[in-house]
Design an enzyme around this catalytic site. Structure first.
Site, PDB file in Angstrom:
ATOM      1  N   ASP A   8     -11.629 -10.660  -0.915  1.00 33.86           N
ATOM      2  CA  ASP A   8     -12.908 -10.854  -0.228  1.00 33.86           C
ATOM      3  C   ASP A   8     -13.912  -9.885  -0.828  1.00 33.86           C
ATOM      4  O   ASP A   8     -13.535  -8.930  -1.495  1.00 33.86           O
ATOM      5  CB  ASP A   8     -12.812 -10.765   1.308  1.00 33.86           C
ATOM      6  CG  ASP A   8     -12.254  -9.459   1.846  1.00 33.86           C
ATOM      7  OD1 ASP A   8     -12.116  -8.483   1.078  1.00 33.86           O
ATOM      8  OD2 ASP A   8     -11.947  -9.419   3.059  1.00 33.86           O
ATOM      9  N   GLU A  64       0.814  -1.226   0.000  1.00 40.95           N
ATOM     10  CA  GLU A  64       0.000   0.000   0.000  1.00 40.95           C
ATOM     11  C   GLU A  64       0.848   1.277   0.000  1.00 40.95           C
ATOM     12  O   GLU A  64       0.579   2.209   0.749  1.00 40.95           O
ATOM     13  CB  GLU A  64      -0.977  -0.024   1.183  1.00 40.95           C
ATOM     14  CG  GLU A  64      -1.886  -1.252   1.144  1.00 40.95           C
ATOM     15  CD  GLU A  64      -2.846  -1.361   2.325  1.00 40.95           C
ATOM     16  OE1 GLU A  64      -2.714  -0.595   3.290  1.00 40.95           O
ATOM     17  OE2 GLU A  64      -3.742  -2.238   2.259  1.00 40.95           O
ATOM     18  N   HIS A 121      -9.894  -6.556  -2.448  1.00 42.53           N
ATOM     19  CA  HIS A 121     -10.950  -6.331  -1.442  1.00 42.53           C
ATOM     20  C   HIS A 121     -12.103  -5.612  -2.135  1.00 42.53           C
ATOM     21  O   HIS A 121     -12.039  -4.410  -2.380  1.00 42.53           O
ATOM     22  CB  HIS A 121     -10.416  -5.472  -0.289  1.00 42.53           C
ATOM     23  CG  HIS A 121      -9.393  -6.163   0.548  1.00 42.53           C
ATOM     24  ND1 HIS A 121      -9.692  -7.260   1.340  1.00 42.53           N
ATOM     25  CD2 HIS A 121      -8.067  -5.937   0.723  1.00 42.53           C
ATOM     26  CE1 HIS A 121      -8.594  -7.659   1.969  1.00 42.53           C
ATOM     27  NE2 HIS A 121      -7.593  -6.884   1.603  1.00 42.53           N
ATOM     28  N   ASN A 135       2.300  -4.740  -3.527  1.00 41.94           N
ATOM     29  CA  ASN A 135       0.954  -5.216  -3.194  1.00 41.94           C
ATOM     30  C   ASN A 135       0.073  -4.039  -2.800  1.00 41.94           C
ATOM     31  O   ASN A 135       0.492  -3.175  -2.040  1.00 41.94           O
ATOM     32  CB  ASN A 135       1.075  -6.200  -2.008  1.00 41.94           C
ATOM     33  CG  ASN A 135      -0.180  -7.006  -1.744  1.00 41.94           C
ATOM     34  OD1 ASN A 135      -0.713  -7.628  -2.661  1.00 41.94           O
ATOM     35  ND2 ASN A 135      -0.659  -7.004  -0.500  1.00 41.94           N
ATOM     36  N   GLU A 146      -5.533 -10.930  -1.591  1.00 45.20           N
ATOM     37  CA  GLU A 146      -6.358 -10.760  -0.375  1.00 45.20           C
ATOM     38  C   GLU A 146      -7.846 -10.674  -0.719  1.00 45.20           C
ATOM     39  O   GLU A 146      -8.563  -9.809  -0.225  1.00 45.20           O
ATOM     40  CB  GLU A 146      -5.962  -9.476   0.371  1.00 45.20           C
ATOM     41  CG  GLU A 146      -4.492  -9.374   0.710  1.00 45.20           C
ATOM     42  CD  GLU A 146      -4.142  -8.144   1.554  1.00 45.20           C
ATOM     43  OE1 GLU A 146      -5.041  -7.473   2.094  1.00 45.20           O
ATOM     44  OE2 GLU A 146      -2.934  -7.866   1.675  1.00 45.20           O
TER      45      GLU A 146
END
Ligand code: XIL
Length: 367
Positions: free
Chosen positions: A284, A174, A251, A215, A282
């Site tokens: 979701d 990030e 996400h 990432n 990651e």
């Protein structure tokens, strides 16, 4: 009729494979629910294996320790794991100079027993840092020059500790903000933009084989933020910095809608054309609670487009979900009023998103 020894062996082998669910029985040969010998209701890891993809989950160390159902399902369902928290700096070095890898080592040992790959997460981030570090920088007790030495030591210590055991490391996490600028963190403020290249070089020194990743979230498809990553990756590679991969966290939220699989694939491919591998790291798909059938179907679409995008790209090597059951999820604690983001519900029953991933993987493996 007498069977030759060879025929008997073939029959025996066949029945073993059958009972392991690996080949279709003759009655099932024309069945639409099997593709290339793997039933479409097989665990994700069996389906993903046929398309040479690692399918992973983040692992919550507390749940892993205390919940047998949670722990056992990770072994059967996934071929890769990421420590959800216990490799982060604040957890491995809460006291300056005292490294504690106990929890992370437990997850690594279990993954190795289960023949799973391990993603390292994460070396440089602006969150979950040790208090001694953030306080020291804030008070001026840690100078910029000392901060650089501390970061270097942290990366070398941690990467060396796991050397040879991980297949990917999220080196910087990030580092670009929502306006597509380098994120304003203690790293940028004190060390300048060169900390990113330094981090990759230090990690490479400590383990020359593990794949080193950028990432971030909201970079699954083309947009100003992923464009900024594209330029950053180009720039790093031009300088000879050992960056190997681009990780899109994934996400998503059903209330925002989704990119298409083609848009995701096109974005991953442009990074691959630079010479990088890619991963979804990651995934979701959260929703405003309560959940309902339509939201769960939308959620399945969100999982599906990311998986399809990954499979359509050439070097997308792993697809990791950020937790796999709604029983343990970071979402309700971070996004007020939202939840139900995972593939299985809180009782480990599969949701449409799970079945969708099975179908997409089965189709990808169709010969
Ligand atoms: C989250 C964990 O899931 C939480 O348990 C923790 O409290 C905060 O961090 N992006 C990342 C992950 O890179 O490390 C974050 O994980 C979720 C967002």
């Amino acid at each position: 009729m007498r069977l030759s020894t060879a025929a008997a062996v073939v029959l025996l082998a066949g029945s073993t494979l059958l009972s392991a669910g690996l080949v279709a029985s003759s009655a099932d040969d024309t069945s639409a629910d099997r593709r290339g010998g793997v039933a479409i209701d097989s665990p994700l890891r069996d389906l993903a294996k046929r398309v040479d993809l690692k399918i992973g989950t983040a692992v919550d160390h507390d749940a892993f320790t205390n919940d047998t159902t949670y722990r056992e399902r990770i072994a059967t369902e996934f071929s890769s794991i990421t420590a959800e928290n216990v490799m982060k700096w604040g957890l491995v070095e809460p006291v300056r100079g005292q490294l504690d890898f106990t929890a992370a080592d437990e997850l690594v040992a279990a993954a190795r027993r289960n023949n799973q790959g391990i993603r390292g997460h994460t070396l440089v981030w602006h969150n979950q840092l040790p208090m001694w570090l953030t306080d020291g920088v804030a008070s001026g007790a840690i100078t910029p020059a000392e901060l650089r030495t501390i970061l270097r030591q942290h990366i070398i210590d941690e990467v060396s500790h796991f050397r040879g055991k991980l297949y990917q490391w999220d080196v910087v996490n990030e580092v670009i903000d929502d306006n597509a600028n380098l994120r304003d963190t203690i790293w940028l403020q004190n060390l300048g933009p060169g900390y990113i290249a330094d981090a990759f070089r230090w990690a490479h020194q400590a383990d020359p084989h593990v794949k080193l990743y950028l990432n971030d979230y909201n970079v699954e498809a083309g947009n100003p933020k992923s464009d900024a990553y594209f330029r950053l990756a180009q720039d790093l590679l031009k300088q000879g910095v050992p960056v190997d991969g681009f990780g899109a966290q994934g996400h998503l939220g059903v209330q925002f809608g989704f990119n298409t699989a083609a848009q995701v694939a096109a974005n991953l491919k442009r990074f691959e054309n630079l010479g990088l591998e890619t991963s979804l790291t990651e995934v979701d798909v959260r929703m405003v609670m309560p959940s309902d059938t339509v939201k769960l179907q939308a959620q399945a679409q969100g999982y599906s487009v990311l998986m399809q995008g990954c499979l359509l790209a050439r070097r997308c090597t792993s697809f990791t979900v950020w937790g796999y059951t709604d029983k343990y999820s970071w979402v309700p604690g971070f996004f007020t009023g939202q939840g139900a983001a995972n593939l299985l519900d809180e009782n480990f029953a599969s949701k449409p998103g799970y079945q969708e991933l099975q179908a997409v993987l089965a189709l990808a493996g169709r010969r």
